[in-house]
Each structure stands twice: as C-alpha cells, then as structure tokens.
Design an enzyme around this catalytic site. Structure first.
Site, PDB file in Angstrom:
ATOM      1  N   ASP A 105      10.530  -1.401  13.949  1.00  0.00           N
ATOM      2  CA  ASP A 105      11.322  -0.798  13.395  1.00  0.00           C
ATOM      3  C   ASP A 105      10.468   0.032  12.653  1.00  0.00           C
ATOM      4  O   ASP A 105      10.760   1.145  12.401  1.00  0.00           O
ATOM      5  CB  ASP A 105      11.714  -2.124  12.530  1.00  0.00           C
ATOM      6  CG  ASP A 105      10.855  -2.656  11.832  1.00  0.00           C
ATOM      7  OD1 ASP A 105      10.105  -3.169  12.069  1.00  0.00           O
ATOM      8  OD2 ASP A 105      11.793  -3.741  10.880  1.00  0.00           O
ATOM      9  N   ASP A 108       4.305   0.566   8.547  1.00  0.00           N
ATOM     10  CA  ASP A 108       3.922   0.772   7.504  1.00  0.00           C
ATOM     11  C   ASP A 108       2.165   0.975   6.782  1.00  0.00           C
ATOM     12  O   ASP A 108       1.496   1.782   6.811  1.00  0.00           O
ATOM     13  CB  ASP A 108       4.086  -0.793   5.950  1.00  0.00           C
ATOM     14  CG  ASP A 108       4.537  -0.227   5.144  1.00  0.00           C
ATOM     15  OD1 ASP A 108       3.784  -0.145   3.891  1.00  0.00           O
ATOM     16  OD2 ASP A 108       5.098  -0.740   4.043  1.00  0.00           O
ATOM     17  N   GLY A 110      -0.584  -1.366   8.652  1.00  0.00           N
ATOM     18  CA  GLY A 110       0.014  -0.595   9.287  1.00  0.00           C
ATOM     19  C   GLY A 110      -1.051  -2.111   9.915  1.00  0.00           C
ATOM     20  O   GLY A 110      -1.747  -2.334  11.185  1.00  0.00           O
ATOM     21  N   ASN A 111      -1.069  -3.028   9.211  1.00  0.00           N
ATOM     22  CA  ASN A 111      -1.515  -4.090   9.663  1.00  0.00           C
ATOM     23  C   ASN A 111      -0.813  -5.316  10.851  1.00  0.00           C
ATOM     24  O   ASN A 111      -1.501  -5.672  11.533  1.00  0.00           O
ATOM     25  CB  ASN A 111      -1.688  -5.557   8.374  1.00  0.00           C
ATOM     26  CG  ASN A 111      -2.547  -5.431   7.323  1.00  0.00           C
ATOM     27  OD1 ASN A 111      -3.462  -4.542   7.123  1.00  0.00           O
ATOM     28  ND2 ASN A 111      -1.281  -5.023   6.017  1.00  0.00           N
ATOM     29  N   ASP A 164      14.985  -5.335   7.198  1.00  0.00           N
ATOM     30  CA  ASP A 164      16.247  -6.498   6.012  1.00  0.00           C
ATOM     31  C   ASP A 164      15.764  -6.634   4.973  1.00  0.00           C
ATOM     32  O   ASP A 164      14.048  -5.308   4.652  1.00  0.00           O
ATOM     33  CB  ASP A 164      15.898  -7.754   7.113  1.00  0.00           C
ATOM     34  CG  ASP A 164      14.328  -8.218   6.377  1.00  0.00           C
ATOM     35  OD1 ASP A 164      14.037  -7.578   7.514  1.00  0.00           O
ATOM     36  OD2 ASP A 164      13.922  -9.281   5.721  1.00  0.00           O
ATOM     37  N   ARG A 170      20.081  -6.222   7.813  1.00  0.00           N
ATOM     38  CA  ARG A 170      19.859  -5.804   9.262  1.00  0.00           C
ATOM     39  C   ARG A 170      21.118  -5.282   9.863  1.00  0.00           C
ATOM     40  O   ARG A 170      20.956  -4.404  10.910  1.00  0.00           O
ATOM     41  CB  ARG A 170      19.797  -6.984   9.915  1.00  0.00           C
ATOM     42  CG  ARG A 170      18.384  -7.840   9.056  1.00  0.00           C
ATOM     43  CD  ARG A 170      17.507  -8.444  10.687  1.00  0.00           C
ATOM     44  NE  ARG A 170      16.646  -9.485   9.874  1.00  0.00           N
ATOM     45  CZ  ARG A 170      15.317  -9.064  10.115  1.00  0.00           C
ATOM     46  NH1 ARG A 170      14.779  -7.835  10.133  1.00  0.00           N
ATOM     47  NH2 ARG A 170      14.350  -9.933   9.488  1.00  0.00           N
TER      48      ARG A 170
HETATM   49  P1  5GP Z   1       2.833  -2.858   8.250  1.00  0.00           P
HETATM   50  O1  5GP Z   1       2.368  -4.643   8.744  1.00  0.00           O
HETATM   51  O2  5GP Z   1       2.306  -1.958   8.741  1.00  0.00           O
HETATM   52  O3  5GP Z   1       2.461  -3.318   6.785  1.00  0.00           O
HETATM   53  O4  5GP Z   1       4.404  -3.343   7.702  1.00  0.00           O
HETATM   54  C1  5GP Z   1       5.285  -3.300   8.831  1.00  0.00           C
HETATM   55  C2  5GP Z   1       6.402  -4.218   8.758  1.00  0.00           C
HETATM   56  O5  5GP Z   1       6.915  -4.615   7.466  1.00  0.00           O
HETATM   57  C3  5GP Z   1       8.017  -3.658   9.591  1.00  0.00           C
HETATM   58  O6  5GP Z   1       7.488  -4.045  10.949  1.00  0.00           O
HETATM   59  C4  5GP Z   1       8.412  -4.033   8.726  1.00  0.00           C
HETATM   60  O7  5GP Z   1       9.105  -5.557   9.500  1.00  0.00           O
HETATM   61  C5  5GP Z   1       8.676  -4.304   7.448  1.00  0.00           C
HETATM   62  N1  5GP Z   1       8.139  -3.114   6.821  1.00  0.00           N
HETATM   63  C6  5GP Z   1       7.944  -2.103   6.225  1.00  0.00           C
HETATM   64  N2  5GP Z   1       8.037  -1.405   5.188  1.00  0.00           N
HETATM   65  C7  5GP Z   1       9.455  -2.108   5.224  1.00  0.00           C
HETATM   66  C8  5GP Z   1      10.619  -1.290   4.985  1.00  0.00           C
HETATM   67  O8  5GP Z   1      10.490  -0.273   3.754  1.00  0.00           O
HETATM   68  N3  5GP Z   1      11.964  -1.816   4.692  1.00  0.00           N
HETATM   69  C9  5GP Z   1      12.423  -2.945   5.718  1.00  0.00           C
HETATM   70  N4  5GP Z   1      13.322  -4.015   5.331  1.00  0.00           N
HETATM   71  N5  5GP Z   1      10.657  -3.641   5.947  1.00  0.00           N
HETATM   72  C10 5GP Z   1       9.829  -2.892   5.860  1.00  0.00           C
HETATM   73 MG    MG Z   2       8.335  -5.215  11.930  1.00  0.00          MG
END
Ligand code: 5GP
Ligand code: MG
Length: 181
Positions: A105, A108, A110-111, A164, A170
C-alpha cells in the site's frame, strides 16, 4: 463523496479521488503488463492488510497468467512508523524459482519492504520486484529500488482505499489526509 470526515479522534479531508486512484492503478498495471509479458507465471504477493484494495483493482488490469498470495507484516502504531517489523503470516516454500511482484500500500521508511525482501531472498525466488500504490520519497531510508510506484506523496498521513488509521477507514473509496479542523 464527503470532503471532510472524522476517523476516531482525527479530522481528514479528501486528497486523492477514486477516479485519480483508478488512473494511477491503470498506469502502473500497464507498465507491469509490458515488462512481464514474457515472464513465466509471476506471483503477485500482497502485503496485508493495507494492500487488499489496491491488489484487487490492480489484478483486474493485469493481462498475463499470474498467481496471487498474501503475507502480513506490521510496523505502524497510530500514525507513526515503529522501527520493528513483525511478520504475522509467513510464506510457504512455493516461492523458489518463481518471479515475485510484491504489492504494497505504502512504502514509507522502507523498514517493512526491507524485512520482506530479506525474508523472501531466503526462499530463493527467481526475481523480486516491488510495486507500491504510494511512495514517500522524503521518508524512505533504504537503498532497495522501488520498481513500480503508482503515486508519490509527501510525509503526510493518509487513510482510505485499504489504508487505515488504527484499523479504521480502510473502506473509504478516496484517499484522505489529516487536516486541522
Ligand atoms: P515502512 O515500514 O515503510 O515505514 O511503513 C510501511 C507501512 O506503514 C505501510 O505498508 C503502511 O501499512 C504503513 N503506513 C505508512 N505510511 C502510512 C500512511 O500515511 N497512512 C497509513 N494508513 N499507513 C501508512
Ligand atoms: Mg503495509
């Protein structure tokens, strides 16, 4: 479509309409259709829960033989990414020698995607590419290339279309962003 909504304790306003989302999904599907025309039965691997709606719309626009599977990982609490990524539902061994397209989805920090690609590598796939509905380039902290991006956004927190806020929102057809009043 309501322009302003309240989800739990926060106010949100429309940022990207369902029509704009559909156009972006079509464009990314077209790219994948071109690049995978001659690849043997790739597997679309969705990351639950957030990718379910994107995956559904994306798959309807894919015109080659392919399989579908899902994994579940979590890295968010409330509106902030927490460093640790937990895999909740794993994968079986049918990944070996297969071409994988991860469907996310949002990428962000990248973790999540880093954790997932490392986990996948151990299962010896033939190739792994990443397709995401949203990419936050200013928040991204990894080196892994994100192959297919439907839409780039800033660091704002969004909900809707599968995404969400503490499990709510959602179902919304459009993408909403946090606003003040
Ligand atoms: P990362 O591991 O890249 O920091 O975060 C990825 C996950 O965080 C995404 O798959 C998503 O589920 C959640 N996420 C990141 N940014 C957002 C946002 O702006 N809104 C929502 N609802 N979820 C986010
Ligand atoms: Mg996700």
């Amino acid at each position: 479509m309501k322009n302003k909504i309240r989800v739990k304790d926060l106010n949100f306003e429309v940022m990207i309409t369902a029509a704009e989302l559909d156009k972006a999904v079509s464009e990314v599907a077209q790219k994948i259709n071109q690049e995978y025309a001659n690849v043997e039965e790739p597997i679309f691997l969705g990351v639950l829960n957030g990718s379910f709606m994107f995956m559904s719309d994306l798959m309807k626009k894919i015109d080659f033989e392919s399989e579908l599977s899902f994994v579940k990982v979590a890295s968010y609490e409330g509106t902030e990414s927490v460093g640790e990524v937990k895999t909740l539902i794993g994968l079986n061994d049918s990944i070996k020698g297969r071409h994988i397209i991860i469907v996310e989805d949002i990428v962000d920090s990248g973790n999540s995607i880093e954790h997932l690609t490392q986990m996948l590598a151990e299962l010896e796939p033939a190739s792994v590419k990443i397709c995401t509905l949203f990419f936050k380039p200013n928040a991204y902290q990894k080196q892994i290339p994100i192959d297919y991006v439907a839409l780039e956004i800033g660091n704002e927190f969004i909900v809707g279309y599968g995404l969400d806020y503490d499990q709510l929102g959602r179902n919304l057809k459009d993408i909403y962003v946090v606003c003040n009043e």
